[in-house]
Design a protein around this motif. Structure first.
Motif, PDB file in Angstrom:
ATOM      1  N   VAL A   1      81.497 -46.625  88.537  1.00  0.00           N
ATOM      2  CA  VAL A   1      80.342 -47.472  88.243  1.00  0.00           C
ATOM      3  C   VAL A   1      80.017 -47.296  86.755  1.00  0.00           C
ATOM      4  N   MET A   2      79.854 -48.432  86.081  1.00  0.00           N
ATOM      5  CA  MET A   2      79.704 -48.438  84.631  1.00  0.00           C
ATOM      6  C   MET A   2      78.414 -47.765  84.155  1.00  0.00           C
ATOM      7  N   ASN A   3      78.544 -46.934  83.113  1.00  0.00           N
ATOM      8  CA  ASN A   3      77.415 -46.262  82.462  1.00  0.00           C
ATOM      9  C   ASN A   3      76.723 -47.268  81.532  1.00  0.00           C
TER      10      ASN A   3
ATOM     11  N   CYS B   1      81.356 -42.138  85.972  1.00  0.00           N
ATOM     12  CA  CYS B   1      80.850 -41.177  86.957  1.00  0.00           C
ATOM     13  C   CYS B   1      79.819 -40.279  86.292  1.00  0.00           C
ATOM     14  N   GLY B   2      79.161 -39.427  87.078  1.00  0.00           N
ATOM     15  CA  GLY B   2      78.053 -38.625  86.558  1.00  0.00           C
ATOM     16  C   GLY B   2      78.461 -37.291  85.961  1.00  0.00           C
ATOM     17  N   CYS B   3      79.776 -37.040  85.778  1.00  0.00           N
ATOM     18  CA  CYS B   3      80.187 -35.763  85.198  1.00  0.00           C
ATOM     19  C   CYS B   3      79.726 -35.672  83.746  1.00  0.00           C
ATOM     20  N   SER B   4      79.405 -34.452  83.332  1.00  0.00           N
ATOM     21  CA  SER B   4      78.924 -34.237  81.964  1.00  0.00           C
ATOM     22  C   SER B   4      80.053 -34.444  80.953  1.00  0.00           C
TER      23      SER B   4
ATOM     24  N   ASP C   1      72.588 -43.378  82.604  1.00  0.00           N
ATOM     25  CA  ASP C   1      73.370 -42.286  82.019  1.00  0.00           C
ATOM     26  C   ASP C   1      72.781 -40.941  82.422  1.00  0.00           C
ATOM     27  N   GLU C   2      73.036 -40.557  83.648  1.00  0.00           N
ATOM     28  CA  GLU C   2      72.503 -39.291  84.160  1.00  0.00           C
ATOM     29  C   GLU C   2      73.630 -38.401  84.645  1.00  0.00           C
TER      30      GLU C   2
ATOM     31  N   SER D   1      79.277 -31.858  89.179  1.00  0.00           N
ATOM     32  CA  SER D   1      80.715 -32.076  89.268  1.00  0.00           C
ATOM     33  C   SER D   1      81.271 -31.269  90.428  1.00  0.00           C
ATOM     34  N   LEU D   2      82.552 -31.465  90.702  1.00  0.00           N
ATOM     35  CA  LEU D   2      83.217 -30.667  91.720  1.00  0.00           C
ATOM     36  C   LEU D   2      83.310 -29.224  91.239  1.00  0.00           C
TER      37      LEU D   2
ATOM     38  N   ARG E   1      75.055 -48.029  86.159  1.00  0.00           N
ATOM     39  CA  ARG E   1      74.289 -46.852  86.575  1.00  0.00           C
ATOM     40  C   ARG E   1      73.635 -46.291  85.325  1.00  0.00           C
TER      41      ARG E   1
ATOM     42  N   SER F   1      76.642 -38.523  80.306  1.00  0.00           N
ATOM     43  CA  SER F   1      77.595 -38.523  81.422  1.00  0.00           C
ATOM     44  C   SER F   1      78.785 -39.417  81.083  1.00  0.00           C
ATOM     45  N   LYS F   2      79.822 -39.316  81.890  1.00  0.00           N
ATOM     46  CA  LYS F   2      81.055 -40.059  81.629  1.00  0.00           C
ATOM     47  C   LYS F   2      80.876 -41.564  81.836  1.00  0.00           C
TER      48      LYS F   2
ATOM     49  N   CYS G   1      85.193 -34.939  88.922  1.00  0.00           N
ATOM     50  CA  CYS G   1      84.769 -35.334  90.265  1.00  0.00           C
ATOM     51  C   CYS G   1      85.814 -36.301  90.824  1.00  0.00           C
ATOM     52  N   PRO G   2      85.673 -36.708  92.080  1.00  0.00           N
ATOM     53  CA  PRO G   2      86.698 -37.588  92.662  1.00  0.00           C
ATOM     54  C   PRO G   2      86.942 -38.859  91.855  1.00  0.00           C
TER      55      PRO G   2
END
Lengths: 490, 97
Positions: free
Chosen positions: A52-54, A25-28, B65-66, B70-71, B63, A21-22, A40-41
């Motif tokens: 939020v940091m990965n 954020c959780g985007c791939s 890494d999951e 996405s939008l 967080r 993920s990024k 995502c936003p």
């Protein structure tokens, strides 16, 4: 090397870290998805969205920094780097300014061909930042709009900034090759330049010796290089260009603003790009949306212990344990850890490190190249090849017959023993070989006469004939027997 | 610390703000007063105080890494002033000279 100048090169490398993920954020982060389907936003900068940091991105960055012998400060924080560009929807990039996660490291480089002395390239810093999106412009469509794909926005990047320690394009290439290898061994990035996982910018100028002392030419930043070969060529081109320009204009460092030039593969030249904004123009300030990160001594020690055997150490070990040359060790190690493991198993299995190295470099690597496969998919396991090499070493079959056997092992997946049986290859026993040689010698008085006159090479004709009569004979043994028989007065 | 009109011009350019002559004058005065107010802080002795990196006394927030959904592309592009089926459209940026 009698040029009247010294070349000064520093490199900035951006590496995409191998996370799912990024960064915030959780985007791939998967490459090649349809445009604007992985946003995502947070990563497209919608008001009120919070990053939020990965954790994994931070750990991979730390691991790399430790492997690069960097100092790891106990405290690091995030900053906003402000600039406007359509592929940067937030209007700032989250990066690190005054308190990066690592600094003051080095990477040793050397050249097995001896074109330069082994040296350490200093690392000024390695810090984390987020990637921007991608703008695409259709040249054919003329003045049409640019299309923006924000899938890549927020992908974690590690920026590794070297000291200006490289003194030739070859050293720059060696640094990049070694860095990429290290990143591969660490498993922190796939380093795919075609997909943009590894990007290189180079800063270069010349220190020219003149009767009035040393003069520095203006520093130029070179971008848009899509391979390490391109980096080397672009820098070679830039050396010539800067020297010629200095001869024509006498322009020195400070006379003109820092210039950015792009490498043009088609014309093999660098061309001017927009001039670089001053660093202060980015108006860095602390990122209020992210809290700082602290690192403990214990954490760094734990990472240090988890690094595994890195390329430089592995090269030394292969030379010491298996008696191969620095060049051979370099070739093997540069192929990656899996190939090295195959080599070690083979060398251990057949008990001859040099022979194993020759076969891996010639036969195994050639097959991998031809079939476009990885060592893990190589059809002949190291233990099977080791048994074949045992037979070659013992003189039971010749090297060239051995090659044929390996080729068949690769095609059929059978063991060395099975293939040898199938191919009807039999070991020629020594007394039969003696008889064959005696027969040949008696039929070739000319050769015998030449050998007696001291032309030992003439015996080659007999070896050729022996191979025709029986393809399984060992040429070295035929030579030995023939010379011995001729010496004994036959 | 006073701010000059040239500085205002530079900052407005970096911020992509097109300010009129009057606005430039007005901003120079206003920002100058704000900076003067902030300068009051310089009167405090901060010799022994570590610079603050963040207003919250919190650190190390991570967080895992999951990957999360996405939008939808239509949602992402919904507010774009100009777009095609896949991308945002913007006036061409001339990266090269």
């Amino acid at each position: 090397m009698s040029e009247p100048y010294t070349i000064i090169i520093g490199l900035e490398v951006h590496v995409q870290l191998d996370t799912r993920s990024k960064m915030f954020c959780g985007c791939s982060t998967a490459f090649g998805a349809p445009p604007n389907t992985q946003t995502c936003p947070v990563c497209i900068g919608m008001p009120g969205a919070l990053p939020v940091m990965n954790r994994r991105a931070f750990e991979l960055a730390l691991k790399t920094a430790v492997a690069l012998n960097c100092e790891i400060p106990r405290f690091t924080k995030w900053d906003r780097k402000n600039y406007y560009y359509p592929d940067l929807p937030k209007g700032y990039q989250i990066s690190q300014f005054d308190l990066p996660l690592s600094q003051d490291g080095y990477l040793p480089i050397s050249d097995p061909k001896g074109r330069f002395e082994p040296k350490r390239i200093g690392i000024i810093r390695a810090h984390l930042e987020e990637d921007a999106g991608k703008s695409m412009h259709d040249e054919a469509a003329g003045v049409a709009d640019s299309r923006i794909d924000l899938n890549r926005c927020g992908t974690p990047l590690l920026e590794i900034v070297s000291q200006p320690d490289m003194r030739s394009p070859a050293e720059a290439k060696a640094y990049l090759t070694e860095l990429k290898l290290l990143l591969n061994y660490l498993g922190v990035s796939d380093c795919n330049m075609q997909e943009g996982s590894l990007r290189v910018d180079a800063n270069i100028n010349l220190h020219i010796d003149t009767p009035e002392g040393t003069v520095a030419t203006p520093i130029v930043e070179v971008k848009n290089m899509n391979s390490f070969r391109a980096v080397e060529r672009a820098l070679e081109c830039e050396v010539r260009r800067q020297y010629e320009l200095w001869q024509q204009t006498g322009q020195k460092l400070g006379d003109v603003p820092k210039q950015t030039r792009g490498w043009d593969e088609a014309s093999q030249t660098t061309r001017p790009q927009r001039s670089k904004e001053e660093s202060s123009d980015y108006r860095y300030f602390p990122e209020p949306d992210l809290v700082p990160v602290t690192t403990t001594e214990e954490q760094v020690e734990r990472i240090r212990r988890s690094l595994g055997e890195l390329p430089a150490a592995l090269r030394s070990r292969l030379q010491e344990s298996y008696g191969i040359t620095p060049y051979d060790a370099d070739v093997l190690v540069n192929q990656g850890r899996n190939l090295v493991d195959y080599y070690i198993e083979l060398a251990e299995g057949c008990g001859d490190g040099k022979l194993a190295s020759n076969w891996v470099q010639q036969d195994v690597l050639r097959t991998l190249g031809e079939q476009q496969i990885e060592i893990a998919e190589f059809p002949a396991p190291a233990t099977a090849l080791a048994r074949l090499l045992d037979m070659v070493r013992a003189g039971k079959i010749t090297t060239s017959r051995g090659r044929e056997v390996l080729a068949e092992m690769i095609t059929s997946g059978k063991s060395a023993e099975e293939v040898i049986k199938d191919m009807g290859i039999e070991q020629v026993d020594d007394s039969a070989l003696q008889d064959l040689c005696r027969e040949l010698i008696e039929a070739s008085p000319k050769v015998v006469a030449q050998v007696k006159q001291g032309r030992q090479k003439a015996v080659g004709a007999l070896i050729g004939q022996a191979k025709k009569k029986n393809p399984n004979v060992n040429p070295a043994r035929v030579r030995e027997i023939c010379l011995e028989l001729i010496g004994n007065g036959h | 610390m006073a701010i000059s009109r040239e500085q205002i011009e530079k900052v407005s350019l970096l911020g992509r703000l097109l300010l009129s002559e009057e606005e430039l004058d007005k901003m120079t005065g206003q920002l100058g007063r704000i900076l003067g107010y902030v300068d009051l802080l310089a009167e405090v002795d901060t010799e022994q105080v570590e610079p603050m990196a963040h207003a919250l006394d919190v650190s190390d927030v991570f967080r895992d890494d999951e990957v999360r959904p996405s939008l939808d592309r239509e949602q992402a592009l919904a507010s774009a002033p100009n777009r095609d089926d896949e991308c945002y459209l913007v006036p061409a940026v001339l990266g090269e000279l």
